[in-house]
Design a protein around this motif. Sequence first.
Motif, PDB file in Angstrom:
ATOM      1  N   PHE A 211       0.754  -1.251   0.252  1.00 43.26           N
ATOM      2  CA  PHE A 211      -0.524   0.355   0.366  1.00 43.26           C
ATOM      3  C   PHE A 211       0.733   1.349  -0.036  1.00 43.26           C
ATOM      4  CE2 PHE A 211      -3.325  -3.188   1.923  1.00 43.26           C
ATOM      5  CZ  PHE A 211      -4.312  -2.088   0.817  1.00 43.26           C
ATOM      6  N   ALA A 212       0.328   2.456  -0.534  1.00 43.03           N
ATOM      7  CA  ALA A 212       1.449   3.077  -0.547  1.00 43.03           C
ATOM      8  C   ALA A 212       0.164   4.650  -0.086  1.00 43.03           C
ATOM      9  CB  ALA A 212       1.760   3.779  -1.958  1.00 43.03           C
ATOM     10  N   PRO A 213      -0.672   4.815   0.926  1.00 41.35           N
ATOM     11  CA  PRO A 213      -1.322   5.977   1.165  1.00 41.35           C
ATOM     12  C   PRO A 213      -0.729   7.151   1.005  1.00 41.35           C
ATOM     13  CG  PRO A 213      -1.406   4.645   3.340  1.00 41.35           C
ATOM     14  CD  PRO A 213       0.239   4.416   2.305  1.00 41.35           C
ATOM     15  N   ASN A 214      -2.015   8.019   0.036  1.00 49.02           N
ATOM     16  CA  ASN A 214      -1.454   9.437   0.077  1.00 49.02           C
ATOM     17  C   ASN A 214      -2.916  10.360   0.391  1.00 49.02           C
ATOM     18  OD1 ASN A 214      -3.169  10.576  -2.527  1.00 49.02           O
ATOM     19  ND2 ASN A 214      -2.038   8.332  -3.023  1.00 49.02           N
ATOM     20  N   LYS A 215      -2.860  10.872   0.467  1.00 48.83           N
ATOM     21  CA  LYS A 215      -4.076  12.439   1.568  1.00 48.83           C
ATOM     22  C   LYS A 215      -4.131  13.611  -0.340  1.00 48.83           C
ATOM     23  CE  LYS A 215      -4.808  15.531   5.191  1.00 48.83           C
ATOM     24  NZ  LYS A 215      -4.290  16.775   5.937  1.00 48.83           N
ATOM     25  N   GLY A 216      -5.670  13.554  -0.249  1.00 51.21           N
ATOM     26  CA  GLY A 216      -6.433  14.140  -0.967  1.00 51.21           C
ATOM     27  C   GLY A 216      -6.893  15.823   0.048  1.00 51.21           C
ATOM     28  N   GLU A 217      -7.427  16.339  -0.780  1.00 52.42           N
ATOM     29  CA  GLU A 217      -7.654  17.608  -0.336  1.00 52.42           C
ATOM     30  C   GLU A 217      -8.458  18.241  -0.812  1.00 52.42           C
ATOM     31  OE1 GLU A 217      -6.557  19.661   3.167  1.00 52.42           O
ATOM     32  OE2 GLU A 217      -4.733  19.238   3.092  1.00 52.42           O
ATOM     33  N   ALA A 294      -3.699   4.739  -1.761  1.00 55.10           N
ATOM     34  CA  ALA A 294      -3.314   3.187  -3.120  1.00 55.10           C
ATOM     35  C   ALA A 294      -2.237   2.882  -3.412  1.00 55.10           C
ATOM     36  CB  ALA A 294      -2.452   5.489  -3.132  1.00 55.10           C
ATOM     37  N   THR A 295      -1.462   2.481  -4.240  1.00 51.04           N
ATOM     38  CA  THR A 295      -0.412   1.129  -4.053  1.00 51.04           C
ATOM     39  C   THR A 295       1.027   1.644  -5.189  1.00 51.04           C
ATOM     40  OG1 THR A 295      -1.095   0.190  -6.265  1.00 51.04           O
ATOM     41  CG2 THR A 295      -2.345  -0.573  -4.156  1.00 51.04           C
ATOM     42  N   LEU A 296       1.971   0.812  -4.349  1.00 47.72           N
ATOM     43  CA  LEU A 296       2.904   1.337  -5.057  1.00 47.72           C
ATOM     44  C   LEU A 296       2.968   1.107  -6.547  1.00 47.72           C
ATOM     45  CD1 LEU A 296       5.315   0.307  -2.583  1.00 47.72           C
ATOM     46  CD2 LEU A 296       5.425   2.557  -3.155  1.00 47.72           C
ATOM     47  N   GLU A 297       2.583   0.168  -6.809  1.00 53.88           N
ATOM     48  CA  GLU A 297       2.342  -0.025  -8.490  1.00 53.88           C
ATOM     49  C   GLU A 297       1.259   0.770  -8.873  1.00 53.88           C
ATOM     50  OE1 GLU A 297       3.593  -4.259  -8.352  1.00 53.88           O
ATOM     51  OE2 GLU A 297       0.984  -4.453  -7.741  1.00 53.88           O
ATOM     52  N   ILE A 313     -10.119  -9.462  -0.533  1.00 51.67           N
ATOM     53  CA  ILE A 313      -9.312  -7.923  -0.092  1.00 51.67           C
ATOM     54  C   ILE A 313      -9.978  -7.800  -2.338  1.00 51.67           C
ATOM     55  CG2 ILE A 313      -7.912  -8.603  -1.317  1.00 51.67           C
ATOM     56  CD1 ILE A 313      -6.518  -6.047   0.086  1.00 51.67           C
ATOM     57  N   LEU A 314     -10.744  -6.418  -2.581  1.00 52.36           N
ATOM     58  CA  LEU A 314     -10.645  -5.562  -3.751  1.00 52.36           C
ATOM     59  C   LEU A 314     -10.710  -4.270  -2.656  1.00 52.36           C
ATOM     60  CD1 LEU A 314     -11.992  -5.380  -5.988  1.00 52.36           C
ATOM     61  CD2 LEU A 314     -14.121  -4.931  -5.297  1.00 52.36           C
ATOM     62  N   ASN A 315      -9.262  -3.992  -3.098  1.00 53.25           N
ATOM     63  CA  ASN A 315      -8.932  -2.396  -2.470  1.00 53.25           C
ATOM     64  C   ASN A 315      -7.509  -2.273  -3.550  1.00 53.25           C
ATOM     65  OD1 ASN A 315      -8.284  -1.005  -0.398  1.00 53.25           O
ATOM     66  ND2 ASN A 315      -8.558  -2.195   0.607  1.00 53.25           N
ATOM     67  N   GLY A 316      -7.335  -0.533  -2.749  1.00 55.98           N
ATOM     68  CA  GLY A 316      -5.955   0.046  -3.755  1.00 55.98           C
ATOM     69  C   GLY A 316      -5.972   0.289  -4.836  1.00 55.98           C
ATOM     70  N   MET A 317      -7.805   1.198  -5.582  1.00 55.43           N
ATOM     71  CA  MET A 317      -8.133   1.480  -6.743  1.00 55.43           C
ATOM     72  C   MET A 317      -7.375   2.773  -6.642  1.00 55.43           C
ATOM     73  SD  MET A 317      -9.664  -0.886  -7.613  1.00 55.43           S
ATOM     74  CE  MET A 317     -10.105  -2.403  -6.880  1.00 55.43           C
ATOM     75  N   GLY A 318      -6.847   3.289  -5.899  1.00 58.93           N
ATOM     76  CA  GLY A 318      -6.041   4.466  -5.691  1.00 58.93           C
ATOM     77  C   GLY A 318      -6.945   5.945  -6.041  1.00 58.93           C
ATOM     78  N   THR A 319      -6.513   6.393  -7.403  1.00 60.95           N
ATOM     79  CA  THR A 319      -7.552   8.077  -8.185  1.00 60.95           C
ATOM     80  C   THR A 319      -7.895   7.428  -8.908  1.00 60.95           C
ATOM     81  OG1 THR A 319      -5.162   8.187  -9.348  1.00 60.95           O
ATOM     82  CG2 THR A 319      -5.472   9.424  -6.995  1.00 60.95           C
TER      83      THR A 319
END
Length: 359
Positions: A211-217, A294-297, A313-319
């Motif tokens: 995982f590569a979490p990122n924050k958005g505003e 989000a995810t690294l790849e 699991i169903l996850n990591g869709m990012g943006t």
Amino acid sequence: MQVDYLIIGQGLCGTWLSYYLQKNNKTFVVIDKNEDNTPSKVSAGIINPVTGRRMVKVWMADELWPFLKEAYKEIGEFLETELISPKNIIDFFPNVHHRQVFLERVEERDMWLASFPEQNQFNPFFNYELGCGEIRHCFTVNLASLLSGWRLHLKKTGQLIETEFDLKRLEIHGKSVSWSDNDGETISAEKIIFCDGLNSFYNPYFNQLPFAPNKGEALLVEIPGLPPHYIYKKAFVLAPLPEENLFWLGSNYQWSFPHANPTKEFCQQAENHLKSWLKLPYKIVDHKAAVRPATLERRPFVGLHPYQKQIGILNGMGTKGCSLSPWFAKELANNLCYDEPISPLADANRFQKILSLKN
């Protein structure tokens, strides 16, 4: 209570997975706390076919675009509401390099990009010295109607439990799982599927995944007089929302952040940009923030745990949640119901060695 599947989370992933399981006549219960600051609820719901500074086609665009229009139309008809609207992006060039790259893509006859014929059309609304182009085949999704409409359906059918999921109450059996709610009622299921966004980052069954979490505003801005027929972009994106005169302004990507709350720094930066770009009067009505799973790849995590076949699991869709969630929810549903394969680039089994650390 006995069901086929226990689904954790009712964001985009949980909504679409439960929808496709319902179409396959499977029984399920969705557990969701109904938090306000989830990525699905903070997002503008934009489906955009190009990405990056080089304006390249997004992953799987050729397969996704015809599928997405039909998928959102279908679930919209079920919920008796229109969920998807064509809204191309007017890309105001922020610098000479961006303009050059865009026009090079147009010359290559990229089907997704075009020169906008009326360069002065937006002069009454915006400041833009370097002109603009058009990103075609874009859509906006009415996420509020989708998520609330499906939630109401789940409530009516008794398939929703509104509570925080406590992983400590989950028991894994030989070929099933069980979970007890706050009232002591036990739900037994063949499998449990985690569609709970950032929470899976802390889940001991999946916390080894990259995982590569990122924050958005984003700001919600009231702009009377601005035509809602397009999405507007100049560094920031200004997207029309279903409510009259209301627009979404965002978003940023913070890879390091002390908390998930809205910040004064973003608000000031976004408003300064809006003041220099927009000619119309406006009013900021809200400021939201969320952390994306989000995810690294930049590829999602889909499927069953390689060593715990009762857990998925169903996850990591990012943006790209609006475009990737329906497709991979259907893939996962078909995998669960008919043992059909999941795309190797998304299949959670590609991390078999990593996930062996928890089995």
